[in-house]
Design a protein around this motif. Structure first.
Motif, PDB file in Angstrom:
ATOM      1  N   UNK A 429       3.441   9.731  -6.325  1.00 37.17           N
ATOM      2  CA  UNK A 429       3.884  11.066  -5.902  1.00 37.17           C
ATOM      3  C   UNK A 429       3.326  11.409  -4.521  1.00 37.17           C
ATOM      4  N   UNK A 430       2.208  10.784  -4.180  1.00 33.51           N
ATOM      5  CA  UNK A 430       1.624  11.063  -2.872  1.00 33.51           C
ATOM      6  C   UNK A 430       0.522  10.075  -2.529  1.00 33.51           C
ATOM      7  N   UNK A 431       0.382   9.816  -1.220  1.00 37.15           N
ATOM      8  CA  UNK A 431      -0.687   8.941  -0.745  1.00 37.15           C
ATOM      9  C   UNK A 431      -1.479   9.718   0.307  1.00 37.15           C
ATOM     10  N   UNK A 432      -2.806   9.678   0.212  1.00 37.95           N
ATOM     11  CA  UNK A 432      -3.660  10.309   1.215  1.00 37.95           C
ATOM     12  C   UNK A 432      -4.428   9.216   1.942  1.00 37.95           C
ATOM     13  N   UNK A 433      -4.297   9.199   3.257  1.00 43.40           N
ATOM     14  CA  UNK A 433      -4.998   8.198   4.054  1.00 43.40           C
ATOM     15  C   UNK A 433      -6.280   8.836   4.592  1.00 43.40           C
ATOM     16  N   UNK A 434      -7.416   8.261   4.227  1.00 46.36           N
ATOM     17  CA  UNK A 434      -8.705   8.836   4.621  1.00 46.36           C
ATOM     18  C   UNK A 434      -9.581   7.755   5.260  1.00 46.36           C
ATOM     19  N   UNK A 435     -10.856   8.110   5.519  1.00 40.40           N
ATOM     20  CA  UNK A 435     -11.879   7.159   5.934  1.00 40.40           C
ATOM     21  C   UNK A 435     -11.424   6.255   7.080  1.00 40.40           C
ATOM     22  N   UNK A 436     -10.972   6.910   8.164  1.00 38.10           N
ATOM     23  CA  UNK A 436     -10.581   6.170   9.358  1.00 38.10           C
ATOM     24  C   UNK A 436     -10.637   7.113  10.535  1.00 38.10           C
ATOM     25  N   UNK A 437     -10.709   6.563  11.756  1.00 39.64           N
ATOM     26  CA  UNK A 437     -10.650   7.437  12.917  1.00 39.64           C
ATOM     27  C   UNK A 437      -9.252   8.052  12.963  1.00 39.64           C
ATOM     28  N   UNK A 438      -9.189   9.281  13.468  1.00 38.03           N
ATOM     29  CA  UNK A 438      -7.972  10.076  13.363  1.00 38.03           C
ATOM     30  C   UNK A 438      -6.702   9.323  13.769  1.00 38.03           C
ATOM     31  N   UNK A 439      -6.730   8.716  14.955  1.00 39.31           N
ATOM     32  CA  UNK A 439      -5.518   8.060  15.445  1.00 39.31           C
ATOM     33  C   UNK A 439      -5.161   6.855  14.576  1.00 39.31           C
ATOM     34  N   UNK A 440      -6.192   6.191  14.061  1.00 41.27           N
ATOM     35  CA  UNK A 440      -5.967   5.011  13.220  1.00 41.27           C
ATOM     36  C   UNK A 440      -5.304   5.432  11.906  1.00 41.27           C
ATOM     37  N   UNK A 441      -5.863   6.472  11.270  1.00 41.81           N
ATOM     38  CA  UNK A 441      -5.313   6.943   9.995  1.00 41.81           C
ATOM     39  C   UNK A 441      -3.878   7.415  10.181  1.00 41.81           C
ATOM     40  N   UNK A 442      -3.632   8.152  11.259  1.00 39.85           N
ATOM     41  CA  UNK A 442      -2.287   8.692  11.479  1.00 39.85           C
ATOM     42  C   UNK A 442      -1.275   7.579  11.697  1.00 39.85           C
ATOM     43  N   UNK A 443      -1.659   6.625  12.510  1.00 40.83           N
ATOM     44  CA  UNK A 443      -0.750   5.526  12.804  1.00 40.83           C
ATOM     45  C   UNK A 443      -0.436   4.742  11.524  1.00 40.83           C
ATOM     46  N   UNK A 444      -1.473   4.494  10.739  1.00 36.79           N
ATOM     47  CA  UNK A 444      -1.288   3.742   9.498  1.00 36.79           C
ATOM     48  C   UNK A 444      -0.399   4.524   8.521  1.00 36.79           C
ATOM     49  N   UNK A 445      -0.649   5.827   8.411  1.00 33.99           N
ATOM     50  CA  UNK A 445       0.162   6.663   7.509  1.00 33.99           C
ATOM     51  C   UNK A 445       1.633   6.571   7.905  1.00 33.99           C
ATOM     52  N   UNK A 446       1.886   6.611   9.220  1.00 38.64           N
ATOM     53  CA  UNK A 446       3.258   6.498   9.714  1.00 38.64           C
ATOM     54  C   UNK A 446       3.876   5.161   9.322  1.00 38.64           C
ATOM     55  N   UNK A 447       3.100   4.099   9.443  1.00 35.32           N
ATOM     56  CA  UNK A 447       3.607   2.767   9.097  1.00 35.32           C
ATOM     57  C   UNK A 447       3.927   2.663   7.606  1.00 35.32           C
ATOM     58  N   UNK A 448       3.060   3.267   6.766  1.00 37.61           N
ATOM     59  CA  UNK A 448       3.292   3.193   5.315  1.00 37.61           C
ATOM     60  C   UNK A 448       4.580   3.944   4.972  1.00 37.61           C
ATOM     61  N   UNK A 449       4.745   5.132   5.546  1.00 33.75           N
ATOM     62  CA  UNK A 449       5.967   5.905   5.284  1.00 33.75           C
ATOM     63  C   UNK A 449       7.193   5.107   5.701  1.00 33.75           C
ATOM     64  N   UNK A 450       7.100   4.506   6.872  1.00 34.57           N
ATOM     65  CA  UNK A 450       8.231   3.753   7.400  1.00 34.57           C
ATOM     66  C   UNK A 450       8.603   2.578   6.490  1.00 34.57           C
ATOM     67  N   UNK A 451       7.579   1.886   6.001  1.00 33.38           N
ATOM     68  CA  UNK A 451       7.856   0.696   5.196  1.00 33.38           C
ATOM     69  C   UNK A 451       8.258   1.004   3.765  1.00 33.38           C
ATOM     70  N   UNK A 452       7.719   2.112   3.205  1.00 35.47           N
ATOM     71  CA  UNK A 452       7.921   2.353   1.768  1.00 35.47           C
ATOM     72  C   UNK A 452       8.749   3.588   1.465  1.00 35.47           C
ATOM     73  N   UNK A 453       8.804   4.527   2.409  1.00 36.98           N
ATOM     74  CA  UNK A 453       9.477   5.793   2.143  1.00 36.98           C
ATOM     75  C   UNK A 453       8.631   6.742   1.287  1.00 36.98           C
ATOM     76  N   UNK A 454       7.380   6.368   1.009  1.00 38.50           N
ATOM     77  CA  UNK A 454       6.513   7.218   0.189  1.00 38.50           C
ATOM     78  C   UNK A 454       6.075   8.452   0.976  1.00 38.50           C
ATOM     79  N   UNK A 455       5.590   9.453   0.205  1.00 44.05           N
ATOM     80  CA  UNK A 455       5.039  10.655   0.833  1.00 44.05           C
ATOM     81  C   UNK A 455       3.585  10.381   1.191  1.00 44.05           C
ATOM     82  N   UNK A 456       3.303  10.300   2.480  1.00 45.57           N
ATOM     83  CA  UNK A 456       1.950   9.925   2.922  1.00 45.57           C
ATOM     84  C   UNK A 456       1.403  11.012   3.841  1.00 45.57           C
ATOM     85  N   UNK A 457       0.150  11.388   3.667  1.00 47.02           N
ATOM     86  CA  UNK A 457      -0.423  12.355   4.602  1.00 47.02           C
ATOM     87  C   UNK A 457      -1.852  11.979   4.977  1.00 47.02           C
ATOM     88  N   UNK A 458      -2.298  12.541   6.093  1.00 46.64           N
ATOM     89  CA  UNK A 458      -3.677  12.358   6.547  1.00 46.64           C
ATOM     90  C   UNK A 458      -4.338  13.728   6.459  1.00 46.64           C
TER      91      UNK A 458
END
Ligand code: ZN
Length: 468
Positions: A429-458
């Motif tokens: 239902x949701x993924x939370x990306x934590x424990x990373x430097x801000x730009x790293x977490x955001x970029x990764x969250x974007x990649x996960x959304x792109x690849x899976x279509x899941x709801x991802x937030x930082x």
């Protein structure tokens, strides 16, 4: 289901892991870590956002300070519930918290004297965040549970710990919450290790979860392969031995120190490096290495076989265990090349600072960074190429050779994080990306959304999310 999670640290930064899960009148805190990045340290002094005595239990993923370091303060402020963790974490975290407390006390004393000398008045009182007394006071609440063993908490909560492959005793946590006929499962990756790495067992894969909280420390890069890391280590040691300087390895007492010993042992067996004196200059790392040797059941097949045969992969001829400060100081008077492994891992305190003072301006010495260096730490400054650094109140030009390794990392890299997420069979239902430097977490969250279509937030620091 009125369930919510509040991110009280490791949100758009890499330290201070604390996640509060609330529902059915039950409160569970996952990890209780210190912020180690300078700009966020104030947060550790702030009062906890809910009354500590209203929290039913703490689930501790592993013993690193950025996950455990605020426990003594929470207990002092009234938390009386159990702190669930694995057996090995229970043993290690006591060593780590006592060390942290004594560093806090020394640090407060040092600052008090300096401010007095400089005639400065400061905003913050020079008191330690907590003392050794506070650290000891939380030990009776540490409650060991086996991997996989479910623990019931409050009204309808059930927690279980699974191998995370990050440090001895490290765990991922699955928290299930039942309300009437409904159930929600939240999986916390904790700090996720790397499959296939020597010494520890591999991280656990899960097939389902309603919510996932995933770390992203190295979500922006791929680790160099193991063989390359070992070759680079050998090269750095041989270069310095030829140049006649010393080799400093700032290292975390838990996991990284044992790993460095393991690789040095391997290089010696292969005659890839000369027989130099190696000093493990950290009483804490020495104690933890002993714990490694006492827990073969937590090791991978290869390491277990060695330990069973009575051959420790963390011991070899030429290794000196340095416990006292006098012995530590004496190392600086030894002629010729020696290898010094000392803490703290990010050079924010500990004996490594004295060794840096003695070696950082010597062009024939080298500093090998084998661990993550967070923003705002002395380690990051040196690793980042600062021409001059301030150590213990004095400036020193950096002439030593600086070598950085990513291959030692205890954290999954981008591919490994994707692989772990890919094992979940249906969309959470949701993924939370934590424990990373801000730009790293955001970029990764974007990649996960792109690849899976899941709801991802930082999530932001202090942000609360409803888990419906
Ligand atoms: Zn960790």
């Amino acid at each position: 289901m009125p369930l919510k999670i509040t991110f009280l640290g490791a949100a758009r930064c890499v330290t201070g892991s604390r996640y509060l899960v609330e529902g059915n009148g039950t409160r569970v805190l996952v990890d209780c870590g210190l912020h180690q990045e300078r700009p966020h340290r104030e947060r550790d002094w702030a009062p906890f956002p809910v009354r500590p005595d209203s929290i039913d239990a703490i689930l501790l993923t592993h013993a690193h300070l950025d996950h455990s370091g605020l426990l003594p303060k929470l207990v002092r402020e009234g938390f009386r519930g159990p702190v669930y963790c694995t057996m090995a974490t229970r043993e290690i975290v006591q060593i780590i918290l006592l060390d942290a407390a004594s560093l806090q006390e020394e640090d407060a004393e040092f600052k008090k004297n300096r401010h007095k000398r400089e005639g400065r008045t400061v905003a913050h009182p020079e008191i330690p965040l907590y003392t050794e007394f506070d650290a000891r006071a939380c030990f009776p609440q540490l409650t060991a549970v086996d991997y996989g063993q479910p623990v019931a908490i409050g009204d309808g909560f059930e927690a279980a710990f699974f191998d995370a492959g990050h440090t001895l005793g490290s765990a991922m946590v699955r928290l299930k919450v039942r309300d009437g006929g409904e159930e929600r499962a939240i999986v916390f990756s904790g700090d996720m290790g790397r499959p296939g790495k020597p010494i520890l067992r591999d991280p656990t894969n899960f097939r389902e979860a309603d919510y996932i909280v995933v770390e992203s420390t190295y979500a922006d890069r791929l680790h160099e392969p193991e063989e390359q890391t070992i070759a680079k280590l050998a090269e750095a040691i041989n270069w310095t031995a030829r140049a006649g300087g010393n080799i400093l390895i700032p290292s975390f007492a838990l996991e990284r120190s044992q790993e460095v010993l393991y690789y040095l042992n391997r290089l010696l067996l292969q005659s890839a490096i000369p027989h130099l004196a190696v000093f493990l200059d950290s009483p804490m790392a020495i104690s933890i290495t002993e714990l490694f040797e006492q827990h073969p059941e937590l090791m991978d097949e290869e390491t277990r076989a060695l330990l069973r045969a009575g051959r420790s992969p963390f011991d070899f001829a030429g290794l000196h265990l340095v416990r006292t400060v006098d012995e530590s100081k004496a190392i600086n008077h030894i002629g010729g090349t020696v290898i010094i492994i000392a803490g703290s891992g990010m050079c924010t305190g500990g004996r490594i600072k004295h060794h840096l003072v003695a070696n950082i301006s010597r062009p024939n010495s080298s500093v090998l960074f084998v661990g993550f260096q967070a923003n705002g730490t002395l380690g990051r400054e040196i690793a980042g190429g600062s021409p001059e650094v301030r150590i213990l109140g004095k400036d020193y030009p950096v002439h030593a050779r600086i070598v950085q390794f990513t291959g030692f990392s205890g954290h999954a890299d981008q591919n490994q994080l994707f692989d772990w997420l890919g094992r979940f069979e249906k969309a959470p239902r949701g993924v939370f990306v934590t424990h990373g430097e801000e730009t790293v977490s955001e970029h990764f969250a974007g990649m996960v959304t792109e690849r899976t279509g899941w709801r991802v937030s930082v999530p932001d620091y202090g942000e609360t999310a409803e888990l419906d």
